[in-house]
Design a protein around this motif. Structure first.
Motif, PDB file in Angstrom:
ATOM      1  N   THR A  10      12.206  15.964  57.191  1.00  0.00           N
ATOM      2  CA  THR A  10      12.915  17.305  57.238  1.00  0.00           C
ATOM      3  C   THR A  10      12.483  18.699  56.219  1.00  0.00           C
ATOM      4  O   THR A  10      12.942  19.693  56.224  1.00  0.00           O
ATOM      5  CB  THR A  10      14.424  17.239  57.038  1.00  0.00           C
TER       6      THR A  10
ATOM      7  N   THR B 110      11.620  20.316  52.482  1.00  0.00           N
ATOM      8  CA  THR B 110      12.474  20.432  51.039  1.00  0.00           C
ATOM      9  C   THR B 110      12.778  21.921  50.911  1.00  0.00           C
ATOM     10  O   THR B 110      11.890  22.806  51.121  1.00  0.00           O
ATOM     11  CB  THR B 110      11.514  19.818  50.122  1.00  0.00           C
TER      12      THR B 110
ATOM     13  N   ASP C 157      13.690  11.645  49.579  1.00  0.00           N
ATOM     14  CA  ASP C 157      15.092  11.295  49.104  1.00  0.00           C
ATOM     15  C   ASP C 157      15.002  11.351  47.637  1.00  0.00           C
ATOM     16  O   ASP C 157      14.558  10.460  47.129  1.00  0.00           O
ATOM     17  CB  ASP C 157      15.359   9.781  49.518  1.00  0.00           C
TER      18      ASP C 157
ATOM     19  N   TRP D  41      17.667  20.557  48.718  1.00  0.00           N
ATOM     20  CA  TRP D  41      18.256  19.958  49.989  1.00  0.00           C
ATOM     21  C   TRP D  41      16.919  19.365  50.637  1.00  0.00           C
ATOM     22  O   TRP D  41      15.811  20.134  50.776  1.00  0.00           O
ATOM     23  CB  TRP D  41      18.737  21.201  50.806  1.00  0.00           C
ATOM     24  N   SER D  42      16.769  17.982  50.700  1.00  0.00           N
ATOM     25  CA  SER D  42      15.684  17.336  51.347  1.00  0.00           C
ATOM     26  C   SER D  42      15.980  16.065  51.699  1.00  0.00           C
ATOM     27  O   SER D  42      16.814  15.458  51.163  1.00  0.00           O
ATOM     28  CB  SER D  42      14.686  17.355  50.081  1.00  0.00           C
ATOM     29  N   SER D  43      15.303  15.656  52.844  1.00  0.00           N
ATOM     30  CA  SER D  43      15.478  14.137  53.035  1.00  0.00           C
ATOM     31  C   SER D  43      14.182  13.903  53.878  1.00  0.00           C
ATOM     32  O   SER D  43      13.359  14.977  54.524  1.00  0.00           O
ATOM     33  CB  SER D  43      16.623  14.158  54.118  1.00  0.00           C
TER      34      SER D  43
END
Length: 404
Positions: A376, A378, A342, A371-373
């Motif tokens: 999931t 990166t 995050d 885009w990353s969490s």
């Protein structure tokens, strides 16, 4: 005027004033034609064709003088203009009985002589030529008055125009003098600002390179098994130490060296493959070579940092690097299926993504989106515009967080 170099400001401003005078002179002749036509409409017995015809050679000589702008064209204009003013005044004095109207019309034909007589762009000379033009016009109208038996006309409008020219030139001279005093300070401030911006850019790049090399190598050494250092890692460390202790890191790829740019891109990928990361390259790597040298260097170093982040933090041994060319920008995506993160919760001391990727790409006019969490993977997308279109790519998706 303050933006004009000090040594050019007086001449540039004087030329601008002279051009404005030329336009006003043409307007004065136009006003004379309109006034004559109105008198003709009001009194059909007034014959003004000769006066209108007298204005045409003067109008033509204005065009000649504007075209050449020499002292010879100025003298020719005064000679032709003086003859035209005499001709015009002779017709007006004979055909128009009202003294105020005669004085006004004669002033209209003398005004161009005051405004257009100047040759060159030196303020003092503009005034002298205007005085000469007024003298020629005054002499021509006086001769016409004597020949027609008319009374003396003061030519108030011509006097006002001459005073206006002198006032304008005087004001422009004072303004130029002020700008000459102020401009060195402005230029010095601009140079200092440029130097400060350059220094800040160099310091930011130095910090990013230090992070990309020393800190990454220390991390790799800490994770390496006991025993002698891996030969590939040792060679990489030696090369990077030589680079950061020298001046090579300040230089971009040579201009036009497409092959060298692609080689640099492939080299950074091979470095991380040698360190154990399985890197798949897709798309069109040759697109990197179409960037300008500074952009190539920034993009290659940013890709290297993204791959270093995958090795150190993603918890996976594979990544994909995709290169796209949409005709406007070169876009590189570094994707992994690791643990993700995050970005908003990343500590301020983690400089990899912020300094080595976002700010580095931003300094060459590019854009970075992440885009990353957690859980999931990166994806980091870096878009850098091609040289002719620098600045045209929207800068969306910049964040303040950072990951190392």
């Amino acid at each position: 005027m303050l933006g004009i170099p000090t040594h050019l400001a007086p001449r540039v401003n004087a030329w601008s004033t002279v051009r404005a005078f030329h336009a006003a002179a043409i307007g004065s002749l136009g006003a004379a034609v309109v006034a004559l036509l109105l008198f003709r409409i009001a009194d059909p017995d007034v014959h003004v064709i000769g006066a209108v015809a007298a204005l045409l050679p003067m109008l033509g000589m204005i065009g000649v003088h504007v075209q050449f702008g020499t002292w010879r064209s100025a003298v020719a204009f005064l000679v032709v203009g003086g003859v035209c003013a005499w001709w015009f005044a002779l017709v007006v004095a004979r055909e128009i009985p009202e003294p105020w109207a005669t004085s006004y019309l004669m002033s209209l034909v003398v005004v161009p002589l005051v405004l257009v007589g100047g040759a060159g762009a030196v303020p003092g000379r503009v005034v002298l030529w205007s005085i000469a033009g007024f003298g020629v016009g005054r002499l021509a109208t006086t001769i016409a008055n004597i020949q027609s038996g008319d009374s003396y006309h003061p030519l108030v409008l011509a006097w006002v125009t001459l005073a206006f020219v002198a006032a304008i030139v005087l004001a422009a001279g004072r303004s130029t003098a002020r700008s000459q005093r102020v401009q060195p300070e402005l230029l010095r401030s601009a140079r200092e600002e440029h130097v400060s911006a350059y220094r800040a850019g160099v310091e930011a790049e130095a910090a990013a390179i230090l992070h990309d090399t020393v800190l990454n190598h220390l991390g790799a050494i800490a994770l390496a098994p006991d025993g002698p250092m891996d030969e590939q890692l040792a060679r990489t460390v030696e090369a990077d130490v030589a680079m950061i202790t020298g001046k090579e890191w300040l230089a971009a790829e040579p201009a036009g060296a497409t092959g060298a740019a692609v080689h640099a891109f492939e080299h950074v990928v091979e470095e991380h493959r040698a360190l154990g990361l399985d890197v798949t390259v897709t798309g069109d790597p040759a697109a990197v070579g179409r960037l300008d040298p500074a952009a190539v260097t920034a993009l290659v170093r940013a890709v290297g940092q993204c791959l270093a982040n995958v090795r150190k933090h993603a918890g996976t041994d594979s990544a994909e690097v995709s290169v796209f060319d949409d005709g406007v920008a070169c876009t590189v995506m570094v994707v992994d299926d690791g643990r993700g993160f995050d970005e908003q919760e990343t500590g301020a001391d983690r400089m990899g993504l912020r300094n080595s990727v976002r700010e580095r790409i931003g300094r060459v006019g590019g854009d970075v989106q992440v885009w990353s969490s957690p859980g999931t993977g990166t994806s980091v997308m870096m878009s850098v515009p091609y040289p002719a279109l620098t600045g045209s790519v929207p800068t969306a998706g910049h964040g303040d967080g950072a990951a190392s």
